[in-house]
Design a protein around this motif. Structure first.
Motif, PDB file in Angstrom:
ATOM      1  N   PHE A  29       0.868  -1.184   0.000  1.00 35.28           N
ATOM      2  CA  PHE A  29       0.000   0.000   0.000  1.00 35.28           C
ATOM      3  C   PHE A  29       0.902   1.230   0.000  1.00 35.28           C
ATOM      4  O   PHE A  29       1.504   1.571   1.012  1.00 35.28           O
ATOM      5  CB  PHE A  29      -0.904  -0.047   1.248  1.00 35.28           C
ATOM      6  CG  PHE A  29      -2.018   0.951   1.252  1.00 35.28           C
ATOM      7  CD1 PHE A  29      -3.055   0.874   0.323  1.00 35.28           C
ATOM      8  CD2 PHE A  29      -2.065   1.957   2.213  1.00 35.28           C
ATOM      9  CE1 PHE A  29      -4.105   1.788   0.342  1.00 35.28           C
ATOM     10  CE2 PHE A  29      -3.109   2.868   2.243  1.00 35.28           C
ATOM     11  CZ  PHE A  29      -4.130   2.779   1.307  1.00 35.28           C
ATOM     12  N   ASN A  47       5.520   6.073   3.331  1.00 41.05           N
ATOM     13  CA  ASN A  47       5.497   5.062   4.388  1.00 41.05           C
ATOM     14  C   ASN A  47       6.729   4.165   4.260  1.00 41.05           C
ATOM     15  O   ASN A  47       7.185   3.864   3.152  1.00 41.05           O
ATOM     16  CB  ASN A  47       4.194   4.249   4.405  1.00 41.05           C
ATOM     17  CG  ASN A  47       3.806   3.624   3.095  1.00 41.05           C
ATOM     18  OD1 ASN A  47       4.105   4.134   2.021  1.00 41.05           O
ATOM     19  ND2 ASN A  47       3.124   2.499   3.169  1.00 41.05           N
ATOM     20  N   GLU A  49       8.014   0.582   5.835  1.00 42.83           N
ATOM     21  CA  GLU A  49       7.633  -0.593   6.630  1.00 42.83           C
ATOM     22  C   GLU A  49       8.862  -1.328   7.145  1.00 42.83           C
ATOM     23  O   GLU A  49      10.011  -0.987   6.824  1.00 42.83           O
ATOM     24  CB  GLU A  49       6.740  -1.507   5.774  1.00 42.83           C
ATOM     25  CG  GLU A  49       5.471  -0.775   5.353  1.00 42.83           C
ATOM     26  CD  GLU A  49       4.476  -1.629   4.600  1.00 42.83           C
ATOM     27  OE1 GLU A  49       4.846  -2.725   4.103  1.00 42.83           O
ATOM     28  OE2 GLU A  49       3.315  -1.186   4.493  1.00 42.83           O
ATOM     29  N   THR A  56       6.612   0.113  11.497  1.00 42.40           N
ATOM     30  CA  THR A  56       6.259   0.891  10.303  1.00 42.40           C
ATOM     31  C   THR A  56       5.924   2.338  10.658  1.00 42.40           C
ATOM     32  O   THR A  56       5.283   2.608  11.668  1.00 42.40           O
ATOM     33  CB  THR A  56       5.037   0.223   9.626  1.00 42.40           C
ATOM     34  OG1 THR A  56       5.465  -1.032   9.096  1.00 42.40           O
ATOM     35  CG2 THR A  56       4.447   1.080   8.526  1.00 42.40           C
ATOM     36  N   CYS A  58       4.094   5.805   9.006  1.00 34.03           N
ATOM     37  CA  CYS A  58       3.215   6.272   7.931  1.00 34.03           C
ATOM     38  C   CYS A  58       3.854   7.443   7.177  1.00 34.03           C
ATOM     39  O   CYS A  58       4.698   8.171   7.717  1.00 34.03           O
ATOM     40  CB  CYS A  58       1.892   6.758   8.499  1.00 34.03           C
ATOM     41  SG  CYS A  58       0.856   5.492   9.226  1.00 34.03           S
ATOM     42  N   ALA A  59       3.375   7.641   5.966  1.00 33.57           N
ATOM     43  CA  ALA A  59       3.879   8.728   5.118  1.00 33.57           C
ATOM     44  C   ALA A  59       3.662  10.102   5.763  1.00 33.57           C
ATOM     45  O   ALA A  59       4.534  10.978   5.696  1.00 33.57           O
ATOM     46  CB  ALA A  59       3.163   8.677   3.778  1.00 33.57           C
ATOM     47  N   GLU A  60       2.513  10.291   6.391  1.00 32.78           N
ATOM     48  CA  GLU A  60       2.192  11.610   6.967  1.00 32.78           C
ATOM     49  C   GLU A  60       3.184  11.974   8.069  1.00 32.78           C
ATOM     50  O   GLU A  60       3.693  13.093   8.125  1.00 32.78           O
ATOM     51  CB  GLU A  60       0.775  11.593   7.568  1.00 32.78           C
ATOM     52  CG  GLU A  60      -0.339  11.375   6.565  1.00 32.78           C
ATOM     53  CD  GLU A  60      -0.692   9.911   6.371  1.00 32.78           C
ATOM     54  OE1 GLU A  60       0.210   9.032   6.408  1.00 32.78           O
ATOM     55  OE2 GLU A  60      -1.883   9.638   6.168  1.00 32.78           O
ATOM     56  N   CYS A  91      -4.460   8.033   9.374  1.00 35.19           N
ATOM     57  CA  CYS A  91      -4.803   7.193  10.530  1.00 35.19           C
ATOM     58  C   CYS A  91      -4.843   8.060  11.795  1.00 35.19           C
ATOM     59  O   CYS A  91      -4.408   9.219  11.801  1.00 35.19           O
ATOM     60  CB  CYS A  91      -3.802   6.051  10.676  1.00 35.19           C
ATOM     61  SG  CYS A  91      -2.230   6.531  11.422  1.00 35.19           S
TER      62      CYS A  91
HETATM   63  N1  THU Z   1      -0.263   4.121   5.992  1.00 30.17           N
HETATM   64  C1  THU Z   1       0.182   5.397   5.809  1.00 30.17           C
HETATM   65  O1  THU Z   1       1.329   5.622   5.406  1.00 30.17           O
HETATM   66  N2  THU Z   1      -0.678   6.402   6.081  1.00 30.17           N
HETATM   67  C2  THU Z   1      -1.974   6.238   6.469  1.00 30.17           C
HETATM   68  O2  THU Z   1      -2.661   7.213   6.737  1.00 30.17           O
HETATM   69  C3  THU Z   1      -2.537   4.894   6.547  1.00 30.17           C
HETATM   70  C4  THU Z   1      -1.563   3.787   6.503  1.00 30.17           C
HETATM   71  C5  THU Z   1       0.658   3.022   5.656  1.00 30.17           C
HETATM   72  C6  THU Z   1       1.155   2.233   6.829  1.00 30.17           C
HETATM   73  C7  THU Z   1       1.449   0.900   6.174  1.00 30.17           C
HETATM   74  O3  THU Z   1       2.746   0.961   5.590  1.00 30.17           O
HETATM   75  C8  THU Z   1       0.442   0.786   5.062  1.00 30.17           C
HETATM   76  O4  THU Z   1      -0.016   2.112   4.822  1.00 30.17           O
HETATM   77  C9  THU Z   1      -0.741  -0.115   5.370  1.00 30.17           C
HETATM   78  O5  THU Z   1      -1.323   0.211   6.574  1.00 30.17           O
END
Ligand code: THU
Length: 139
Positions: A29, A47, A49, A56, A58-60, A91
């Motif tokens: 993803f 993101n 992982e 992991t 997240c991108a934000e 998230c």
């Molecule tokens: N993920 C993000 O980078 N941002 C979000 O707001 C939701 C989830 C990433 C975390 C993980 O690498 C993948 O998406 C699946 O959850």
């Protein structure tokens, strides 16, 4: 602070490009994010992982930490891009981190489809806990 169309399109391009650099061998993803800070600069993140899944990021949060590491403290806007048919909202953990650096941040989620989401962080995180809760009045 009003955000002009040129800044929005720069943010959108930066978020799309960042998603191409996502390290997501487990979820597959791809997420890219880009933030606009109060000096007009743009910082991106993807993101990242880990085989130990819980590590992991997240991108934000990666985009915000990138900006903070460069000395920025106020995020005016954040764009999140996912190569999906529908937009992806940040998230809960990322909402909390966005609020830390901008109680008035505008959050825009875009995707490969036409649909988009756009809300101020206060709407995504109602009754938020934040820096002002620790201003000393509890002591
Ligand atoms: N993920 C993000 O980078 N941002 C979000 O707001 C939701 C989830 C990433 C975390 C993980 O690498 C993948 O998406 C699946 O959850």
């Amino acid at each position: 602070m009003p955000i002009d169309d040129a800044s929005w399109s720069e943010l959108e391009i930066a978020a799309r490009e960042a998603s191409e650099r996502a390290y997501c061998p487990y979820s597959r993803f791809r997420v890219g994010a880009a933030v606009l800070t109060d000096d007009g600069s743009i910082w991106s993140g993807c993101n990242v992982e880990n085989a130990s899944y819980g590590l992991t990021i997240c991108a934000e949060r990666n985009a915000i930490f990138h900006a903070v590491a460069a000395g920025k403290r106020v995020v005016i806007a954040i764009v999140v891009f996912t190569p999906t048919d529908r937009p992806t909202a940040p998230c809960g953990a990322c909402r909390q981190v966005i609020f830390e650096f901008g109680a008035a941040t505008i959050v825009r989620s875009i995707c490969r489809g036409r649909e988009r989401l756009e809300e101020p962080i206060r709407v995504l995180l109602p009754e938020a806990f934040g820096p002002s809760n620790l201003d000393g009045s509890f002591q």
